[in-house]
Design an enzyme around this catalytic site. Structure first.
Site, PDB file in Angstrom:
ATOM      1  N   HIS A  80       0.843  -1.202   0.000  1.00  0.00           N
ATOM      2  CA  HIS A  80       0.000   0.000   0.000  1.00  0.00           C
ATOM      3  C   HIS A  80       0.883   1.259   0.000  1.00  0.00           C
ATOM      4  CE1 HIS A  80      -3.098  -2.608   2.292  1.00  0.00           C
ATOM      5  NE2 HIS A  80      -3.629  -2.374   1.117  1.00  0.00           N
ATOM      6  N   ARG A 105      -1.950  -5.658  -8.478  1.00  0.00           N
ATOM      7  CA  ARG A 105      -0.807  -6.536  -8.209  1.00  0.00           C
ATOM      8  C   ARG A 105      -0.611  -7.566  -9.305  1.00  0.00           C
ATOM      9  NH1 ARG A 105      -2.968  -7.970  -2.403  1.00  0.00           N
ATOM     10  NH2 ARG A 105      -4.763  -7.960  -3.778  1.00  0.00           N
ATOM     11  N   LYS A 128     -18.448  -5.712   8.384  1.00  0.00           N
ATOM     12  CA  LYS A 128     -17.392  -6.722   8.265  1.00  0.00           C
ATOM     13  C   LYS A 128     -16.570  -6.741   9.558  1.00  0.00           C
ATOM     14  CE  LYS A 128     -13.606  -7.405   5.257  1.00  0.00           C
ATOM     15  NZ  LYS A 128     -12.803  -6.815   4.190  1.00  0.00           N
TER      16      LYS A 128
HETATM   17  O1  PNS Z   1      -8.611  -2.781   0.360  1.00  0.00           O
HETATM   18  P1  PNS Z   1      -9.883  -3.292  -0.268  1.00  0.00           P
HETATM   19  O2  PNS Z   1     -10.679  -4.116   0.726  1.00  0.00           O
HETATM   20  O3  PNS Z   1      -9.640  -4.015  -1.560  1.00  0.00           O
HETATM   21  O4  PNS Z   1     -10.743  -1.974  -0.628  1.00  0.00           O
HETATM   22  C1  PNS Z   1     -12.021  -2.087  -1.182  1.00  0.00           C
HETATM   23  C2  PNS Z   1     -12.700  -0.727  -1.216  1.00  0.00           C
HETATM   24  C3  PNS Z   1     -12.766  -0.117   0.163  1.00  0.00           C
HETATM   25  C4  PNS Z   1     -11.933   0.201  -2.127  1.00  0.00           C
HETATM   26  C5  PNS Z   1     -14.126  -0.958  -1.795  1.00  0.00           C
HETATM   27  O5  PNS Z   1     -14.729  -1.989  -1.098  1.00  0.00           O
HETATM   28  C6  PNS Z   1     -15.011   0.286  -1.705  1.00  0.00           C
HETATM   29  O6  PNS Z   1     -14.815   1.250  -2.393  1.00  0.00           O
HETATM   30  N1  PNS Z   1     -16.018   0.196  -0.814  1.00  0.00           N
HETATM   31  C7  PNS Z   1     -16.978   1.254  -0.596  1.00  0.00           C
HETATM   32  C8  PNS Z   1     -18.344   0.854  -1.134  1.00  0.00           C
HETATM   33  C9  PNS Z   1     -18.377   1.066  -2.645  1.00  0.00           C
HETATM   34  O7  PNS Z   1     -18.343   2.182  -3.119  1.00  0.00           O
HETATM   35  N2  PNS Z   1     -18.387  -0.035  -3.417  1.00  0.00           N
HETATM   36  C10 PNS Z   1     -18.312   0.029  -4.870  1.00  0.00           C
HETATM   37  C11 PNS Z   1     -19.607  -0.271  -5.544  1.00  0.00           C
HETATM   38  S1  PNS Z   1     -20.164  -1.908  -5.286  1.00  0.00           S
END
Ligand code: PNS
Length: 157
Positions: free
Chosen positions: A16, A89, A40
């Site tokens: 990150h 990645r 979660k």
């Molecule tokens: O580190 P991660 O868990 O891969 O991050 C995922 C994240 C937080 C970027 C993603 O889950 C997110 O944007 N969540 C907020 C809800 C949302 O906008 N979802 C997208 C439409 S389904």
């Protein structure tokens, strides 16, 4: 350009941090946005995640850490943000990230996603792998910033 790098950061890893450092060179301002997501079960509480990211990015003057709940596109609406930054990645990330980028843009036509390819040394690294190594008492020192290593080691004492 103002960017936002969203994620769970549970915990922040060196992978990150690599994306944050590289994105911060491209952006005049970069928000690191930590998803709260109380549905979660999180490994670290949100305030600790936030503190650790702040500490790990303290030398990057244009980086600001924030937290958010709900849809990313809604967070973006209220701010002057030009792009969502995501790290890729491997091919295995592509399907999911492609879907998210398309969905986000469908919900908000201004939500552009820029992808930064992970540096080769981090292609195998994930927060879940770090959590597992930590759970089985392995050495996480090569995979996370020092502040994360210290915080997690202190939790075991
Ligand atoms: O580190 P991660 O868990 O891969 O991050 C995922 C994240 C937080 C970027 C993603 O889950 C997110 O944007 N969540 C907020 C809800 C949302 O906008 N979802 C997208 C439409 S389904």
């Amino acid at each position: 350009m103002i960017g936002i790098y969203p994620g769970s950061f549970d915990p922040i890893t060196n992978g990150h941090l690599d994306i944050i450092k590289r994105a911060s060179k491209l952006c005049e301002k970069l928000y690191v946005a930590v998803l709260i997501n109380e549905r979660k079960k999180n490994f670290l509480p949100i305030d600790e995640k936030l503190e650790l990211i702040k500490e790990a990015t303290a030398d990057l003057e244009n980086v600001e850490t924030i937290m958010f709940d709900g849809l990313l596109v809604d967070l973006i609406k209220g701010r002057k943000i030009d792009c969502i930054i995501k790290g890729l990645r491997a091919i295995s990330d592509f399907d999911y990230e492609f879907q998210m980028a398309q969905l986000n843009r469908d919900m908000n036509k201004d939500a552009e996603t820029l992808f930064i390819m992970s540096s080769p040394e981090f292609t195998f690294l994930s927060s879940s792998a770090v959590r597992e190594i930590y759970a089985f008492d392995g050495d996480i020192g090569d995979y996370v910033p020092d502040c994360v290593k210290n915080k997690l080691e202190n939790k075991k004492k």
